[in-house]
Design a protein around this motif. Structure first.
Motif, PDB file in Angstrom:
ATOM      1  N   UNK A  65       0.833  -1.201   0.000  1.00 52.03           N
ATOM      2  CA  UNK A  65       0.000   0.000   0.000  1.00 52.03           C
ATOM      3  C   UNK A  65       0.871   1.256   0.000  1.00 52.03           C
ATOM      4  N   UNK A  66       0.503   2.215  -0.843  1.00 48.94           N
ATOM      5  CA  UNK A  66       1.195   3.503  -0.904  1.00 48.94           C
ATOM      6  C   UNK A  66       0.225   4.591  -0.460  1.00 48.94           C
ATOM      7  N   UNK A  67       0.668   5.451   0.474  1.00 51.31           N
ATOM      8  CA  UNK A  67      -0.204   6.448   1.079  1.00 51.31           C
ATOM      9  C   UNK A  67       0.384   7.848   0.963  1.00 51.31           C
ATOM     10  N   UNK A  68      -0.483   8.847   1.149  1.00 50.50           N
ATOM     11  CA  UNK A  68      -0.083  10.253   1.136  1.00 50.50           C
ATOM     12  C   UNK A  68      -0.200  10.822   2.549  1.00 50.50           C
ATOM     13  N   UNK A  69       0.773  11.683   2.929  1.00 47.58           N
ATOM     14  CA  UNK A  69       0.779  12.265   4.272  1.00 47.58           C
ATOM     15  C   UNK A  69       1.380  13.660   4.222  1.00 47.58           C
ATOM     16  N   UNK A  70       0.809  14.570   5.013  1.00 50.87           N
ATOM     17  CA  UNK A  70       1.323  15.935   5.137  1.00 50.87           C
ATOM     18  C   UNK A  70       1.976  16.098   6.504  1.00 50.87           C
ATOM     19  N   UNK A  71       3.220  16.607   6.522  1.00 51.18           N
ATOM     20  CA  UNK A  71       3.947  16.866   7.770  1.00 51.18           C
ATOM     21  C   UNK A  71       4.191  18.367   7.884  1.00 51.18           C
ATOM     22  N   UNK A  72       3.560  19.010   8.867  1.00 51.11           N
ATOM     23  CA  UNK A  72       3.818  20.430   9.136  1.00 51.11           C
ATOM     24  C   UNK A  72       3.679  20.649  10.636  1.00 51.11           C
ATOM     25  N   UNK A  78      -1.012  15.315   8.832  1.00 55.40           N
ATOM     26  CA  UNK A  78      -1.643  14.013   8.965  1.00 55.40           C
ATOM     27  C   UNK A  78      -1.960  13.412   7.611  1.00 55.40           C
ATOM     28  N   UNK A  79      -2.713  12.330   7.625  1.00 61.36           N
ATOM     29  CA  UNK A  79      -3.085  11.644   6.399  1.00 61.36           C
ATOM     30  C   UNK A  79      -4.508  11.147   6.489  1.00 61.36           C
ATOM     31  N   UNK A  80      -4.924  10.366   5.516  1.00 58.59           N
ATOM     32  CA  UNK A  80      -6.247   9.761   5.557  1.00 58.59           C
ATOM     33  C   UNK A  80      -6.099   8.265   5.310  1.00 58.59           C
ATOM     34  N   UNK A  81      -7.210   7.576   5.167  1.00 60.88           N
ATOM     35  CA  UNK A  81      -7.161   6.120   5.007  1.00 60.88           C
ATOM     36  C   UNK A  81      -7.032   5.695   3.551  1.00 60.88           C
ATOM     37  N   UNK A  82      -6.955   6.648   2.628  1.00 56.60           N
ATOM     38  CA  UNK A  82      -6.854   6.306   1.210  1.00 56.60           C
ATOM     39  C   UNK A  82      -5.473   5.741   0.878  1.00 56.60           C
ATOM     40  N   UNK A  83      -5.426   4.898  -0.129  1.00 55.54           N
ATOM     41  CA  UNK A  83      -4.162   4.335  -0.596  1.00 55.54           C
ATOM     42  C   UNK A  83      -4.358   3.807  -2.007  1.00 55.54           C
ATOM     43  N   UNK A  84      -3.238   3.531  -2.684  1.00 61.14           N
ATOM     44  CA  UNK A  84      -3.325   2.789  -3.937  1.00 61.14           C
ATOM     45  C   UNK A  84      -2.346   1.629  -3.863  1.00 61.14           C
ATOM     46  N   UNK A  85      -2.635   0.593  -4.616  1.00 63.19           N
ATOM     47  CA  UNK A  85      -1.784  -0.588  -4.589  1.00 63.19           C
ATOM     48  C   UNK A  85      -0.523  -0.341  -5.399  1.00 63.19           C
ATOM     49  N   UNK A  86       0.576  -0.678  -4.817  1.00 62.03           N
ATOM     50  CA  UNK A  86       1.887  -0.503  -5.430  1.00 62.03           C
ATOM     51  C   UNK A  86       1.916  -1.123  -6.827  1.00 62.03           C
ATOM     52  N   UNK A  87       2.307  -0.347  -7.849  1.00 60.61           N
ATOM     53  CA  UNK A  87       2.336  -0.896  -9.210  1.00 60.61           C
ATOM     54  C   UNK A  87       3.581  -1.765  -9.431  1.00 60.61           C
ATOM     55  N   UNK A  88       3.391  -3.057  -9.423  1.00 64.63           N
ATOM     56  CA  UNK A  88       4.475  -4.019  -9.625  1.00 64.63           C
ATOM     57  C   UNK A  88       4.305  -4.648 -11.001  1.00 64.63           C
ATOM     58  N   UNK A  89       5.342  -4.569 -11.830  1.00 65.54           N
ATOM     59  CA  UNK A  89       5.278  -5.136 -13.167  1.00 65.54           C
ATOM     60  C   UNK A  89       4.413  -4.351 -14.128  1.00 65.54           C
ATOM     61  N   UNK A  90       4.042  -3.143 -13.762  1.00 67.85           N
ATOM     62  CA  UNK A  90       3.213  -2.298 -14.625  1.00 67.85           C
ATOM     63  C   UNK A  90       3.469  -0.841 -14.272  1.00 67.85           C
ATOM     64  N   UNK A  91       3.145   0.049 -15.202  1.00 72.68           N
ATOM     65  CA  UNK A  91       3.290   1.477 -14.973  1.00 72.68           C
ATOM     66  C   UNK A  91       1.993   2.060 -14.409  1.00 72.68           C
ATOM     67  N   UNK A  92       2.126   3.141 -13.658  1.00 74.21           N
ATOM     68  CA  UNK A  92       0.981   3.857 -13.101  1.00 74.21           C
ATOM     69  C   UNK A  92       1.259   5.351 -13.215  1.00 74.21           C
TER      70      UNK A  92
END
Length: 345
Positions: free
Chosen positions: A267-274, A280-294
Motif C-alpha cells: 500500500x502507498x499512502x499520502x501524508x502531510x507533515x507540518x 496528517x493523512x487519511x485512510x486512502x491508498x493505492x496498490x503498489x504498481x508491480x510489473x506495470x506502470x501507473x
C-alpha cells in the motif's frame, strides 16, 4: 521533489500558470481532517438553499430597450424585446492554460528539459561540498543516482533500491534571488507559487537493499516534496551539536505524495507533515504498481493539495487546459485513490 527506489520512472512533468496567477472557482471540497463535519455542514447549507428557492424564484429574464436605427423603422416610441439571460453571464474570459515548464522521459536516449537531478553526495572535487559539521551537501548525480557527478546529467529512469534517492529541481542554478543556501553546495531553484502541478509515470517492483547499512529502510519507495530551503541547507539530521539547521521542524514541512511505509509493503499512502500546523493523512491508498506502470498527479491549488491516481491514457502534453485541472482537483470523497489536503496557514 524527491524520489526513492526501488522505482522505475518513465515520465515526469511540471506545470505552472503563466505568471503564477490563477483563481479556481469556489469548490465545496471536504479536507481529510474534518470530512464528517464538513459533509454535515454541506447538507445543512443545501437544505437552507432549497427552502429559500422555494419561497422566491427570481426570473432570469430582463428587458432590453431597443431604439430604432435610421433606415430600419420609423422614429417613434421605443419598443421592447425580451431576452433570456443566465445570471452572471457577461463577457466570458477564457482561463489560462497550465504550461509544461519541465519534462523528463526515460525513452532511449533519456532526455530532460527544465530539470536537474541532484543527491546528497556532495564532493568538492566534483560538485557540492562536504564537512564534518553538516555532512554531504546536494551535488549533481550520475544517471543511476549512485555517485556524485561533476555536472547535471539526465536520469536513466531507474533507482535500483531504497539506498538510492534523488532530488529533482529546476535547471536554474541559485543566484541573488534564491533564498539562503549552504556555501559551495550545488543549489537550484524549485518551483515557487501557489498553483503548480506535478505528474509522474512509474512502477515500483520489489528489490532489497544490497549494502551493509542495516539501518536503512529497504524496499520502500516514495515520492515526496520539501520546501527547497530544506535540502539546500541540510535534508537529514542536525549539525554536530544536534541543532536542527533547516526549517523542516519549524513549519516548512513535507508532503509525501506517496510512500510505502514498511519493507515490502503493497500500500502507498499520502501524508502531510507540518509541525505546529495542519498535518496528517487519511485512510486512502493505492496498490503498489508491480510489473506495470501507473500515472499519478500532485496539484497545488491554494489552499489545498490534491493527490490522485490518473487514468492510464492521461497525456503529459505541452499544456493542460484550466478545465482539465478543474476536473482533476474536483474532490471525490468516495474515492480510495484521491486525497485532498488543506495546506493551512
Amino acid at each position: 521533489m524527491h524520489l526513492r527506489g526501488p522505482m522505475n520512472v518513465s515520465q515526469l512533468a511540471v506545470y505552472q500558470l503563466p505568471g503564477d496567477m490563477h483563481t479556481l472557482q469556489k469548490r465545496h471540497t471536504v479536507p481529510f481532517y474534518n470530512r464528517q463535519r464538513a459533509t454535515e455542514k454541506r447538507k445543512t447549507n443545501t437544505k437552507k438553499l432549497l427552502q429559500q428557492s422555494a419561497l422566491a424564484k427570481p426570473s432570469h429574464r430582463r428587458t432590453l430597450t431597443v431604439t430604432s436605427e435610421p433606415n430600419e423603422e420609423p422614429q417613434g416610441t421605443p419598443t421592447t424585446k425580451q431576452a433570456d439571460t443566465a445570471p452572471g453571464r457577461g463577457s466570458i474570459r477564457r482561463a489560462a492554460d497550465w504550461n509544461r515548464v519541465a519534462y523528463y522521459t526515460s525513452a532511449s536516449p533519456a532526455d530532460a528539459t527544465g530539470l536537474s537531478f541532484l543527491a546528497n553526495l556532495g564532493d568538492p572535487r566534483k560538485s557540492g561540498t562536504f564537512d564534518y559539521a553538516f555532512g554531504n551537501s546536494l551535488s549533481y548525480v550520475s544517471s543511476n543516482g549512485g555517485v556524485v557527478a561533476p555536472e547535471s546529467m539526465p536520469f536513466d529512469g531507474t533507482l535500483a533500491t531504497s539506498e538510492r534517492e534523488i532530488a529533482v529541481f529546476s535547471d536554474k542554478a541559485c543566484d541573488q534571488d534564491c533564498p539562503y543556501w549552504r556555501p559551495n553546495a550545488t543549489s537550484h531553484f524549485g518551483w515557487a507559487g501557489s498553483s503548480k502541478a506535478f505528474f509522474i509515470e512509474f512502477q515500483m517492483d520489489h528489490y532489497q537493499n544490497t549494502g551493509t547499512d542495516q539501518g536503512m529502510i529497504s524496499d520502500a519507495p516514495a515520492w515526496w516534496f520539501l520546501n527547497a530551503a530544506i535540502p539546500r541547507i541540510l535534508q537529514y539530521g542536525s549539525d554536530r551539536n544536534n541543532v536542527p539547521c533547516s526549517c523542516w521542524s519549524t513549519g516548512c514541512g513535507e508532503f509525501d505524495a506517496f510512500e510505502v511505509l514498511g519493507k515490502g509493503e503493497e500500500r502507498a499512502k499520502s501524508t502531510l507533515h507540518r509541525q505546529g500546523n495542519l498535518e496528517g493523512g487519511d485512510s486512502n491508498y493505492f496498490r503498489r504498481p508491480v510489473g506495470r506502470m501507473l500515472k499519478f498527479a500532485v496539484i497545488w491549488t491554494f489552499p489545498n493539495i490534491t493527490a490522485l491516481v490518473l487514468d492510464d491514457d492521461f497525456d503529459f502534453s505541452e499544456s493542460l487546459s484550466d478545465d482539465q485541472i478543474r476536473q482533476l482537483v474536483s474532490y471525490d470523497p468516495d474515492s480510495w485513490v484521491h486525497s485532498l489536503f488543506a495546506i493551512g496557514d
